[in-house]
Design an enzyme around this catalytic site. Structure first.
Site, short mmCIF file in Angstrom:
data_model
loop_
_atom_site.label_atom_id
_atom_site.label_comp_id
_atom_site.label_asym_id
_atom_site.label_seq_id
_atom_site.Cartn_x
_atom_site.Cartn_y
_atom_site.Cartn_z
N GLY A 92 46.18 21.81 -25.92
CA GLY A 92 46.73 22.36 -27.17
C GLY A 92 47.39 23.69 -26.96
O GLY A 92 47.37 24.26 -25.86
N GLY A 94 47.44 27.08 -26.73
CA GLY A 94 46.47 28.17 -26.58
C GLY A 94 47.07 29.52 -26.94
O GLY A 94 46.36 30.46 -27.30
N LYS A 115 55.89 31.41 -28.58
CA LYS A 115 55.05 31.38 -27.37
C LYS A 115 54.63 32.82 -27.08
O LYS A 115 55.48 33.71 -27.01
CB LYS A 115 55.87 30.82 -26.21
CG LYS A 115 55.09 30.48 -24.97
CD LYS A 115 55.93 29.54 -24.13
CE LYS A 115 55.39 29.34 -22.74
NZ LYS A 115 56.23 28.40 -21.99
N ASP A 127 44.13 34.78 -22.93
CA ASP A 127 44.27 35.89 -23.89
C ASP A 127 45.26 35.58 -25.00
O ASP A 127 45.45 36.38 -25.92
CB ASP A 127 44.66 37.19 -23.17
CG ASP A 127 45.99 37.08 -22.44
OD1 ASP A 127 46.70 36.06 -22.60
OD2 ASP A 127 46.33 38.02 -21.68
N GLY A 128 45.92 34.42 -24.90
CA GLY A 128 46.84 34.02 -25.97
C GLY A 128 48.19 34.72 -25.91
O GLY A 128 49.02 34.54 -26.80
N ARG A 178 61.12 29.77 -29.62
CA ARG A 178 61.68 28.59 -28.94
C ARG A 178 62.05 27.54 -29.98
O ARG A 178 61.40 27.41 -31.00
CB ARG A 178 60.62 28.06 -27.98
CG ARG A 178 61.03 26.85 -27.21
CD ARG A 178 60.14 26.68 -26.00
NE ARG A 178 58.90 25.98 -26.33
CZ ARG A 178 57.95 25.71 -25.44
NH1 ARG A 178 58.08 26.11 -24.19
NH2 ARG A 178 56.87 25.07 -25.79
N ASP A 254 51.20 17.23 -20.26
CA ASP A 254 51.36 18.08 -21.45
C ASP A 254 52.69 18.84 -21.38
O ASP A 254 53.10 19.45 -22.36
CB ASP A 254 50.20 19.08 -21.58
CG ASP A 254 49.93 19.84 -20.30
OD1 ASP A 254 49.69 19.19 -19.26
OD2 ASP A 254 49.97 21.09 -20.31
N ASN A 255 53.36 18.78 -20.24
CA ASN A 255 54.66 19.45 -20.10
C ASN A 255 55.79 18.44 -20.00
O ASN A 255 56.85 18.74 -19.44
CB ASN A 255 54.65 20.36 -18.87
CG ASN A 255 53.72 21.56 -19.06
OD1 ASN A 255 53.44 21.96 -20.18
ND2 ASN A 255 53.25 22.13 -17.97
N ASP A 264 58.72 23.88 -21.02
CA ASP A 264 57.73 24.74 -20.35
C ASP A 264 58.19 25.19 -18.97
O ASP A 264 57.80 24.66 -17.94
CB ASP A 264 56.34 24.08 -20.32
CG ASP A 264 55.62 24.33 -21.65
OD1 ASP A 264 56.21 25.01 -22.51
OD2 ASP A 264 54.49 23.87 -21.82
#
Ligand code: AMP
Ligand code: MG
Length: 487
Positions: A92, A94, A115, A127-128, A178, A254-255, A264
């Site tokens: 997901g 993050g 992002k 850390d996001g 994005r 996931d990419n 990505d």
């Protein structure tokens, strides 16, 4: 968290509304001192957004997620994924948020996504956050890909947040805004499948069809048609990567998008000297995502997509598997045909040149380039000059030109069209040493090298005086290039 203020810009909230199981409503972290580093004005215009608004204080708050567009419910999207072959059931966003969808000037729905906007419930140990260098890198490379006509997510803006972020050292934080046809990934379907909720899987497939492959809706088997369309889109996409020497670097499921857009840009790089084993990512020790392995990995990922979609192919599992295998078998032929057609164009060979005549030239070329360690981009661009009768620049790239001469004689006899070649063989790509130079300057506050590089790579086929160094291979002392993930 206090609710964020609302902007006058309006977005749709289709995904947030229709896929509550896959979308966690969330807010971006406050950016203490947002400062615009780069804005993509042509893209803003495509989206019907006013660049002068985006440059203003409300615009900046919108671009970092601190001013929420009308109608929008920002969400972190859930997805799963095979990372370097191992299945992670819950990845997901993050450190990302889907702000919502915008109707662009052509009437298409496009995702607007952030992002580096702070931790979400999917952040795990992260850390996001994101830092200036890698977000500018995504901006440069994605816009270069777009300019070369390769399907990709787009970059609308990079904003420095004014927050320091700990990496190996403290670095300036940034948010990338994005834009994508959608952020549906192979991993989105893997996630839906792991819930065991076939209705959710079906709704997600219907959503993918309506956003990307509307023709599939009227097919006899819409979900089969969806799968076949994704296979075709990925076969074409990966062929285009191969033709320009692009190494994605982290082709986890996931990419990989359902739309067929490149997504990505983490540890990606353009290959300098031609080498099928070229790997740039520091974590790809086994070379799983090496340049020459990309078609095989795309097929592997599509097999994972097939597994996720099986319940939609047929009620009987065995028959569903048999169908999936039959469709997957098409990938190799489609990829090879796309690569061969693209390579014929790169070599300036007219359509009426018989494939049987062209094929040996196509097959022999990679070996010539590999043995000679020839710069991929410079080779094809210079070959265009050879088609105009100036063979020496390309010939001089080979230490031992005997084999090249023999190849070039056969090629030349087919009457290659230099103008066709110049339209597909870029003079300017985001060469690794130029990207690093631009990012280092930008991180130090000087945006001029970034702007110069962007002006070169966003008009890649049009060779201009004053930009000579942007067309040159890396200096010898640049050394072995390494890229880093999780940036
Ligand atoms: P990537 O390799 O960038 O495609 O990311 C793989 C997964 O790691 C995704 O679920 C990302 O959202 C997550 N991720 C990457 N970097 C961070 C970060 N700094 N903080 C939180 N999550 C992250
Ligand atoms: Mg990712």
């Amino acid at each position: 968290m206090t609710p964020a203020a609302r902007s006058t810009v309006t977005l749709e909230g289709h995904f947030a509304r229709d896929f509550a199981e896959l979308a966690v409503p969330w807010q971006a972290e406050q950016a203490p001192d947002p400062r615009l580093l780069v804005l993509n004005e042509p893209l803003a215009a495509e989206l019907g957004l006013d660049p002068s608004y985006l440059r203003g204080s409300d615009g900046l708050l919108l671009l970092v997620g601190n001013l929420v567009p009308n109608g929008a419910t920002p969400v972190a999207q859930a997805y799963a994924g095979h990372q370097f072959g191992s299945f992670a059931p819950r990845l997901g966003d993050g450190r990302a948020l889907l702000l919502g969808e915008i109707v662009d000037a052509a009437g298409h729905l496009r995702d607007v996504h952030l992002k580096g906007s702070g931790r979400t419930p999917f952040a795990r140990g992260g850390d996001g956050l994101a830092v200036v260098g890698p977000m500018l890198r995504e901006y440069i490379v994605s816009e270069a890909m777009h300019a070369m006509g390769i399907p990709t997510t787009r970059s609308l803006a990079v904003i420095a947040t004014g927050r320091s972020v700990r990496r190996e050292s403290l670095q300036p934080g940034a948010v990338l805004t994005r834009v994508a046809g959608s952020h549906l990934r192979v991993g989105s379907f893997q996630y839906a499948r792991t819930t065991g909720d076939v209705d959710l899987l079906r709704s997600l497939a219907d959503h993918a069809i309506s956003r990307h492959y509307s023709g599939a809706a009227s097919a006899e088997h819409p979900y089969v048609a969806l799968f076949q369309a994704v296979i075709a889109a990925q076969a074409s996409l990966v062929a285009q990567w191969m033709l320009v020497g692009f190494v994605h670097g982290v082709m986890n499921t996931d990419n990989m998008t359902i739309s067929g857009e490149t997504i990505d840009y983490g540890p990606c790089a353009f290959m300098d000297a031609f080498d099928p084993a070229a790997v740039y990512s520091s974590i790809d020790e086994a070379g799983r995502y090496a340049y020459g392995n990309q078609p095989v990995m795309a097929e592997w990922n599509l097999t994972r997509l097939a597994e996720a979609l099986l319940p939609l192919f047929h009620d009987d599992q065995e028959q569903a598997v048999a169908l999936a295998e039959e469709f997957l078998a098409a990938f190799r032929g489609q990829y090879s045909a796309a690569w061969a057609a693209g390579m014929k164009t790169k070599l300036g060979l007219r359509n009426d040149v018989d494939d049987e005549v062209a094929a040996p030239l196509l097959v022999e070329l990679p070996t010539l380039l590999k043995v000679g360690r020839i710069d991929h981009t410079s080779f094809f661009r210079s070959l265009g000059s050879a088609a105009r009768g100036h063979a020496e620049p390309v010939r001089s790239m080979f230490m031992d030109p005997v084999a090249f001469d023999a190849w070039a004689q056969r090629w030349s006899a087919l009457g290659p069209d230099a103008e066709v070649m110049d339209r597909v063989n870029p003079a300017y790509i985001p060469r690794n040493h130029l990207v690093e130079e631009a990012l280092a300057s930008a991180s130090g506050g000087d945006l001029y090298p970034l702007e110069r590089l962007l002006s070169a790579v966003t008009d890649p086929f049009n060779e201009r005086s004053g930009l000579e160094r942007y067309a040159c291979a890396a200096p010898e002392d640049f050394g072995t290039y390494r890229t880093f993930c999780g940036t």
